[in-house]
Design an enzyme around this catalytic site. Structure first.
Site, PDB file in Angstrom:
ATOM      1  N   HIS A 105     -65.363  -5.170  34.155  1.00  0.00           N
ATOM      2  CA  HIS A 105     -66.328  -5.892  33.322  1.00  0.00           C
ATOM      3  C   HIS A 105     -67.281  -6.658  34.258  1.00  0.00           C
ATOM      4  O   HIS A 105     -66.878  -7.054  35.356  1.00  0.00           O
ATOM      5  CB  HIS A 105     -65.527  -6.871  32.452  1.00  0.00           C
ATOM      6  CG  HIS A 105     -66.302  -7.610  31.416  1.00  0.00           C
ATOM      7  ND1 HIS A 105     -67.095  -8.702  31.695  1.00  0.00           N
ATOM      8  CD2 HIS A 105     -66.374  -7.427  30.069  1.00  0.00           C
ATOM      9  CE1 HIS A 105     -67.616  -9.156  30.563  1.00  0.00           C
ATOM     10  NE2 HIS A 105     -67.201  -8.403  29.566  1.00  0.00           N
TER      11      HIS A 105
ATOM     12  N   ASP B 257     -57.655  -8.683  36.051  1.00  0.00           N
ATOM     13  CA  ASP B 257     -58.342  -9.166  34.856  1.00  0.00           C
ATOM     14  C   ASP B 257     -57.566  -8.655  33.636  1.00  0.00           C
ATOM     15  O   ASP B 257     -57.627  -7.476  33.299  1.00  0.00           O
ATOM     16  CB  ASP B 257     -59.784  -8.640  34.874  1.00  0.00           C
ATOM     17  CG  ASP B 257     -60.548  -8.984  33.599  1.00  0.00           C
ATOM     18  OD1 ASP B 257     -59.941  -9.554  32.660  1.00  0.00           O
ATOM     19  OD2 ASP B 257     -61.754  -8.670  33.536  1.00  0.00           O
TER      20      ASP B 257
ATOM     21  N   GLN C 163     -58.141  -7.675  28.427  1.00  0.00           N
ATOM     22  CA  GLN C 163     -57.868  -6.665  27.398  1.00  0.00           C
ATOM     23  C   GLN C 163     -56.400  -6.262  27.346  1.00  0.00           C
ATOM     24  O   GLN C 163     -56.036  -5.389  26.564  1.00  0.00           O
ATOM     25  CB  GLN C 163     -58.729  -5.420  27.633  1.00  0.00           C
ATOM     26  CG  GLN C 163     -60.210  -5.643  27.442  1.00  0.00           C
ATOM     27  CD  GLN C 163     -60.584  -6.068  26.031  1.00  0.00           C
ATOM     28  OE1 GLN C 163     -59.855  -5.822  25.073  1.00  0.00           O
ATOM     29  NE2 GLN C 163     -61.718  -6.713  25.896  1.00  0.00           N
TER      30      GLN C 163
ATOM     31  N   LYS D 293     -59.369 -13.384  22.721  1.00  0.00           N
ATOM     32  CA  LYS D 293     -59.011 -11.970  22.542  1.00  0.00           C
ATOM     33  C   LYS D 293     -57.534 -11.807  22.217  1.00  0.00           C
ATOM     34  O   LYS D 293     -57.034 -10.698  22.089  1.00  0.00           O
ATOM     35  CB  LYS D 293     -59.357 -11.190  23.806  1.00  0.00           C
ATOM     36  CG  LYS D 293     -60.862 -11.120  24.062  1.00  0.00           C
ATOM     37  CD  LYS D 293     -61.162 -10.349  25.307  1.00  0.00           C
ATOM     38  CE  LYS D 293     -62.561 -10.605  25.808  1.00  0.00           C
ATOM     39  NZ  LYS D 293     -63.568  -9.762  25.155  1.00  0.00           N
TER      40      LYS D 293
ATOM     41  N   CYS E  39     -70.737  -4.464  28.779  1.00  0.00           N
ATOM     42  CA  CYS E  39     -70.668  -5.286  29.995  1.00  0.00           C
ATOM     43  C   CYS E  39     -69.975  -4.543  31.127  1.00  0.00           C
ATOM     44  O   CYS E  39     -69.209  -5.132  31.900  1.00  0.00           O
ATOM     45  CB  CYS E  39     -69.976  -6.622  29.739  1.00  0.00           C
ATOM     46  SG  CYS E  39     -70.805  -7.654  28.567  1.00  0.00           S
TER      47      CYS E  39
END
Ligand code: PMP
Length: 420
Positions: A123, A200, A203, A226, A378
């Site tokens: 991202h 990261d 998600q 999220k 993104c």
């Protein structure tokens, strides 16, 4: 088969009960932000109604209550991701801020020509802060290429590791494609050449059980919004020794031990990296979201999500004139999230209607109350590597059900007939 009462779970999300025009809302944009259960909304309301005070400062009851609640969430997060200690948990405003804090914080440790490896699927929040670090220090960014089926290219990764990178930054799950990186294996390899690692998890956190000690990364980051929590709060997990070396990106109140005009001494972690009044209500909301998730049978929920995602992929394939991106079911071992030896997509499916612009498809779906994301997600370098201007993404959460998928496929079929 779904063994738990899925409708009862879904009923706890008030936003999902609405209709738009003549259609029930079909929310397939959970990867952008999830809907919130009533318990999260109530926890934040209760804080503002009864306990609103600043944390860490005053001697009074309200402040003591707010501080107790705020710090309890730190402990909760530490347990949720299996951190060794609770002062390894820093509250930020989201994944973006968390990564910026690491990339800024490492400035004094990075020298000219040091190599920083960045996942091509990253991202922008996991690209731009590293570019800025490179500008400040003279370091060099090298993208980790993908294979033709949009997986991280492990052979190419191994070759890049010969450059002895200082930092390796990866996504756990790609936001655009839902592809899953075998992070345990990748982090182990990066560590073997002495690199610092950041994963990261924006998600991944809502879908997988995350164990930062098992992954063994130095930093793991995610956003509250999220994972069924509020916007405005995120987490930076860091291995204590590495976190403690970061230069604070923000300075001011709360993060100091002593201040004089001659000299300031910073406080200890976690306060050292939490300057100013934090997002107290949002942290409390995040705590409620974690509590909510922990009360659910997570293995069953994940199985439900996986089944639904496969159904979604199959339905898209059957519709015809659909291009799918980053679909994986190749044999893969060595990652604990691939217990059955398969590498799966997590949470999202990326697609285009052949020959049609993703934005047109999105607008026509919206007219049928179907919410998907369209664009570059993104992740422009990823889109470039796939030779795409953009795509549509349908993403699911714990509350998504078969009716959502059927409504979406029906709506997409209508769009197809209209456009093709
Ligand atoms: N990384 C990934 C993988 C993401 O999906 C997102 C959100 N789309 C971000 C980073 C940025 O998160 P936030 O906007 O909450 O800071």
């Amino acid at each position: 088969a779904v063994l738990f009462d899925h409708q009862a779970l879904r009923d706890q999300f008030p936003a999902l009960k609405q209709t738009i025009g003549d259609h029930p809302l079909c929310y397939l944009d959970t990867a952008a932000t999830s809907q919130k259960p009533q318990a999260v909304i109530d926890a934040m309301t209760e804080y503002y109604q009864l306990n609103n005070a600043n944390v860490h400062r005053a001697a009074h009851q309200l402040s003591a209550r707010a501080t107790q609640q705020y710090e309890a969430v730190r402990q909760q997060v530490a347990e949720f991701i299996h951190a060794q200690r609770q002062d390894e948990i820093i509250f930020t405003h989201g994944t973006t801020e968390s990564i910026n804090m690491v990339a800024y914080g490492l400035t004094s440790q990075i020298k000219p020509n040091d190599v920083i490896l960045v996942d091509t699927a990253a991202h922008h929040a996991n690209i731009v802060p590293w570019q800025e670090l490179a500008k400040r220090t003279g370091a060099v960014i090298k993208p980790i290429p993908l294979t033709t089926d949009a997986q991280l290219d492990i052979t190419a990764f191994d070759q890049l590791l010969a450059l002895k990178p200082k930092v390796v930054t990866l996504c756990h799950v790609s936001n655009a494609l839902g592809t899953l990186n075998p992070v345990n294996e990748l982090v182990a390899k990066a560590k073997a050449v002495g690199a610092l690692t950041l994963v990261d998890g924006a998600q991944a956190i809502a879908h997988l059980s995350v164990d930062v000690q098992l992954i063994d990364c130095d930093f793991y980051v995610f956003s509250g919004h999220k994972m069924y929590g509020p916007t405005g709060v995120g987490v930076l997990y860091g291995r204590y020794t590495e976190l403690d070396k970061l230069t604070p990106m923000l300075t001011g109140g709360e993060m100091i031990k002593t201040v004089s005009f001659e000299q300031t001494e910073f406080g200890a972690l976690p306060n050292r990296l939490e300057a100013g009044t934090p997002a107290i209500a949002e942290v409390i909301g995040l705590g409620a979201a974690i509590h909510f998730l922990q009360q659910l049978p997570r293995e069953q929920i994940l199985a439900h999500e996986q089944q639904l995602l496969r159904y979604l992929q199959q339905q898209l394939q059957q519709l015809g004139a659909i291009e799918l991106y980053g679909i994986t079911n190749d044999k893969h071992s060595g990652d604990k999230h691939c217990a059955d030896g398969q590498r799966h997509n997590i949470g999202a499916v990326a697609f285009n209607l052949q020959g049609e612009h993703h934005q047109d498809v999105g607008i026509l779906l919206d007219q049928q109350a179907v919410a998907v994301r369209c664009g570059h997600h993104c992740a422009m370098p990823l889109m470039t590597s796939l030779n795409l201007g953009g795509c549509c993404r349908a993403s699911i959460g714990i509350y998504t059900n078969k009716q959502d998928v059927d409504q979406f496929i029906h709506a997409l079929n209508t769009v197809k007939e209209l456009l093709l």
